[in-house]
Scaffold this active site. Structure first.
Site, PDB file in Angstrom:
ATOM      1  N   ARG A  21       0.854  -1.190   0.000  1.00 15.81           N
ATOM      2  CA  ARG A  21       0.000   0.000   0.000  1.00 15.81           C
ATOM      3  C   ARG A  21       0.889   1.238   0.000  1.00 15.81           C
ATOM      4  O   ARG A  21       1.954   1.261   0.612  1.00 15.81           O
ATOM      5  CB  ARG A  21      -0.891   0.030   1.256  1.00 15.81           C
ATOM      6  N   TYR A  42      -0.955  -3.869  -7.135  1.00 15.32           N
ATOM      7  CA  TYR A  42      -0.818  -4.563  -5.843  1.00 15.32           C
ATOM      8  C   TYR A  42      -2.144  -4.590  -5.085  1.00 15.32           C
ATOM      9  O   TYR A  42      -2.868  -3.594  -5.032  1.00 15.32           O
ATOM     10  CB  TYR A  42       0.250  -3.892  -4.971  1.00 15.32           C
ATOM     11  N   LYS A 101      -9.599  -2.199   2.066  1.00 15.77           N
ATOM     12  CA  LYS A 101      -9.425  -1.007   2.916  1.00 15.77           C
ATOM     13  C   LYS A 101     -10.166   0.200   2.329  1.00 15.77           C
ATOM     14  O   LYS A 101     -10.721   1.017   3.066  1.00 15.77           O
ATOM     15  CB  LYS A 101      -7.951  -0.660   3.069  1.00 15.77           C
ATOM     16  N   HIS A 148     -11.398  -1.379  11.917  1.00 17.78           N
ATOM     17  CA  HIS A 148     -10.269  -2.252  11.569  1.00 17.78           C
ATOM     18  C   HIS A 148     -10.095  -3.270  12.698  1.00 17.78           C
ATOM     19  O   HIS A 148      -9.145  -3.210  13.463  1.00 17.78           O
ATOM     20  CB  HIS A 148      -9.023  -1.376  11.391  1.00 17.78           C
ATOM     21  N   SER A 162      -0.373  -2.974  13.023  1.00 17.99           N
ATOM     22  CA  SER A 162       0.364  -4.058  12.378  1.00 17.99           C
ATOM     23  C   SER A 162       1.435  -4.597  13.321  1.00 17.99           C
ATOM     24  O   SER A 162       1.920  -3.896  14.212  1.00 17.99           O
ATOM     25  CB  SER A 162       1.019  -3.556  11.086  1.00 17.99           C
ATOM     26  N   CYS A 176       1.212  -6.797  15.664  1.00 20.39           N
ATOM     27  CA  CYS A 176       0.797  -6.974  17.059  1.00 20.39           C
ATOM     28  C   CYS A 176      -0.030  -8.234  17.291  1.00 20.39           C
ATOM     29  O   CYS A 176      -0.738  -8.359  18.288  1.00 20.39           O
ATOM     30  CB  CYS A 176       0.030  -5.745  17.544  1.00 20.39           C
ATOM     31  N   ASP A 226      -9.943  -9.062  10.101  1.00 18.40           N
ATOM     32  CA  ASP A 226      -9.410  -7.753   9.733  1.00 18.40           C
ATOM     33  C   ASP A 226     -10.389  -6.594   9.860  1.00 18.40           C
ATOM     34  O   ASP A 226     -10.007  -5.511  10.275  1.00 18.40           O
ATOM     35  CB  ASP A 226      -8.886  -7.805   8.296  1.00 18.40           C
ATOM     36  N   ARG A 272       1.949 -11.995  -0.002  1.00 16.08           N
ATOM     37  CA  ARG A 272       0.577 -12.189   0.494  1.00 16.08           C
ATOM     38  C   ARG A 272      -0.039 -13.501   0.036  1.00 16.08           C
ATOM     39  O   ARG A 272       0.383 -14.099  -0.942  1.00 16.08           O
ATOM     40  CB  ARG A 272      -0.315 -11.043  -0.031  1.00 16.08           C
TER      41      ARG A 272
END
Length: 602
Positions: A86, A214, A223, A243, A265, A267, A294, A387
């Site tokens: 991103r 991407y 998102k 989120h 991110s 975590c 997510d 990914r």
């Protein structure tokens, strides 16, 4: 320009769109006139059509079919080397007033951005096919569902959207004649990173992405729609787009209780979403069910509780580090009908590999760029942001409630971050208002893996900093306003799995053992456990966290729950500086909560 539809029942194509919706057709005509594709194909969701598109993509090298024996229905894809993540600096919120975008978003006036994009889109699909993807976020026809149409010149995007959302003619049937849909235009164009833009026009229900291939930039349902546009819609319509993962915990009585949890991110968000109970819990009958990994859309139900759905239909996960130990459920999800992007191609058996999958990299392989790769040379074979796009249906711990159009009732909301010393293992807010404060100051400390200085506090309110479609101060106010609408409010908690000792080693085991903390959280949510007061909120009392089967000394548990007033006074100063960014948009209630915290620490 030919307009094509591949029908389920016959090979021939029909020169007709799949809808008579004038708003849809008018917008598509306008976009096609600008991008000038050679042909147009409506995606009807049929397996016959999708299989033909997969074959076409394999013919051009856009996709590579993997071993049908070992990875049935799976494909490999490589992006351009300049297009691997991103691009937040190229992501814009284009609303009429700059103040409505706020200090944490990039902004440009809509007409100025439309003019810039028009030049980049002009003729960008010449020689290509424009694919028309009607899709639903949420189960088609459910109270939560929102519909979108993405136009793209990428079969890779089509294949990913089919996994990540609900795609097909039933979406157009549900939309009917309505003009209430999110318009999404994507073109790979020239993949020019200097002219790469991901733009959101919340007041126009429109997303435009150009010069990227991407996933996070081009799968416009993710998102872009599910958070940036949906957060704006949620504020206007009285619901929330967050989120957050959604996790159900089944106790030995057979009761399933649900939490929604937000983490920045790195975590452990996906690991918690697909948690496997420790053996001692599993033997007692505890089970964990993944509803979402997510994104959560939340609404107040007729019973006054907060209900949540996962609007997605798949997982778009980071491959490196995913393995049989760290997240066996995520790994199992990738074994069928998955698209792998920018990972190692194992030529020995036509499968894939990435760093952290196991300790035996393939000897004959191509790296993520498609070049011959030798692991012994020390270079990484998979891109760090490589990914997998996997159907949720392949997850062994997927909740049956994933398919419930009404969603699940949320009993607790959990915020988290990565803090070495400041935040305790877990604490509970004193009220909804205090919980909004706790979420608004969520933070992690940079690690050696991140660029820049180590130990710098980076705040990511509700893990929404890159994804909020409007001013963060207004977003916090929306949270406060929602608290007035929810009759039975979930209790709000903060967790920190990353407390360290003086040597820098983690002192909490994490992973499945996090269920021990979630158990206390849910007991508190149902008034089944006690707690001790502290300057920052309610803490577990000694013995409240079940340590059975864990080799954890009592003094270690004390350290995990210790609140150091000096560290928290420094935290207050840091929060005050952070809040200063938001000026008079900072809700009065949050400023008051900060002052209360400051006084509690004196």
């Amino acid at each position: 320009m030919d307009i094509l539809r591949i029908d389920d029942s016959r090979e021939e194509t029909e020169k007709m769109p799949l809808t008579k919706n004038k708003a849809v057709l008018s917008w598509i005509d306008e976009m096609a006139a600008m991008t000038r594709p050679d042909r147009m194909e409506w995606i009807d969701g049929s397996e016959e059509q999708l299989e033909k598109l997969r074959a076409a993509a394999c013919g051009t090298g856009e996709l590579y079919r993997l071993s049908e024996e070992k990875l049935p229905g799976c494909y490999l894809h490589r992006t351009a080397v300049n297009d691997v993540a991103r691009v937040e600096h190229r992501t814009f919120i284009c609303c009429r007033r700059q103040e409505d975008a706020g200090p944490t978003n990039n902004w440009m006036a809509p007409q100025e951005m439309y003019a810039k994009l028009k030049k980049l889109y002009a003729g960008s699909m010449e020689g290509r096919t424009m694919y028309v993807i009607p899709y639903s976020m949420g189960i088609v026809g459910s109270p939560f569902a929102k519909y979108g149409i993405e136009l793209t010149d990428s079969i890779y995007v089509v294949m990913n959207m089919v996994i990540m959302t609900r795609v097909g003619t039933e979406v157009l049937d549900a939309l009917g004649d309505s003009g209430d849909f999110v318009r999404g235009l994507h073109s790979k164009a020239q993949l020019d990173e200097e002219n790469r833009y991901i733009c959101h026009f919340p007041e126009d229900n429109t997303i435009m992405s150009v010069n990227s291939g991407y996933g996070g930039n081009v799968l416009l349902g993710k998102k872009c729609f599910a958070l940036r546009i949906a957060s704006f819609l949620g504020r206007n319509e009285g619901w929330m787009a967050e989120h957050m993962l959604i996790l159900g915990v089944e106790n030995p009585k057979g009761e399933v209780r649900y939490i929604a949890a937000a983490f920045p991110s790195a975590c452990g968000k996906t690991n918690l979403a697909m948690l496997i109970p420790p053996e001692i819990y599993a033997k007692k009958g505890y089970k964990a069910w993944c509803v979402g990994d997510d994104i959560a859309w939340l609404r107040v139900g007729p019973d006054g509780r907060l209900w949540a759905v996962n609007p997605e239909n798949g997982f778009f996960g980071v491959a490196p580090g995913t393995n049989e130990k760290s997240n066996p459920n995520a790994l199992a999800s990738t074994r069928r009908n998955t698209i792998f992007t920018n990972v190692v191609h194992n030529l020995e058996d036509n499968t894939v590999w990435w760093e952290g999958l196991n300790k035996t990299p393939p000897e004959h392989a191509l790296d993520w760029k498609g070049q011959p790769w030798d692991a012994s040379l020390g270079t990484k074979g998979a891109h760090p942001n490589s990914r997998f796009t996997a159907p949720a249906s392949g997850c062994p711990c997927l909740s049956h409630e994933f398919y419930n159009p009404q969603g699940v009732p949320i009993s607790a909301i959990v915020f988290g971050g990565r803090r070495a010393k400041t935040a305790p293992l877990v604490y509970q807010s004193r009220s909804w208002r205090h919980g909004v404060f706790v979420g608004s100051v969520m933070a992690s400390e940079t690690t050696a893996a991140a660029s820049g200085a180590v130990g710098v506090v980076r705040r990511d309110p509700m893990a929404m900093l890159p994804f909020c479609g409007y001013h963060m101060g207004d977003y916090w106010q929306h949270w406060l306003d929602m608290g007035e609408k929810i009759g039975q409010k979930p209790k709000i908690f903060n967790v920190n799995w990353f407390r360290t000792d003086d040597k820098g080693d983690f002192i909490w085991p994490g992973f499945g053992d996090n269920l021990r903390v979630i158990e206390w959280i849910l007991a508190r949510a149902f008034d089944e456990a006690d707690a001790a007061g502290s300057p920052i909120g309610f803490l577990p009392k000694p013995g409240d966290i079940n340590l059975e089967g864990l080799d954890l000394a009592p003094e270690t548990m004390e350290e995990l729950l210790r609140v150091d007033p000096a560290l928290w006074r420094a935290e207050v100063d840091n929060i005050r500086e952070f809040y200063g960014k938001f000026g008079d948009k900072l809700p009065r209630e949050l400023a008051e909560e900060l002052e209360t915290l400051s006084k509690n620490l004196q």
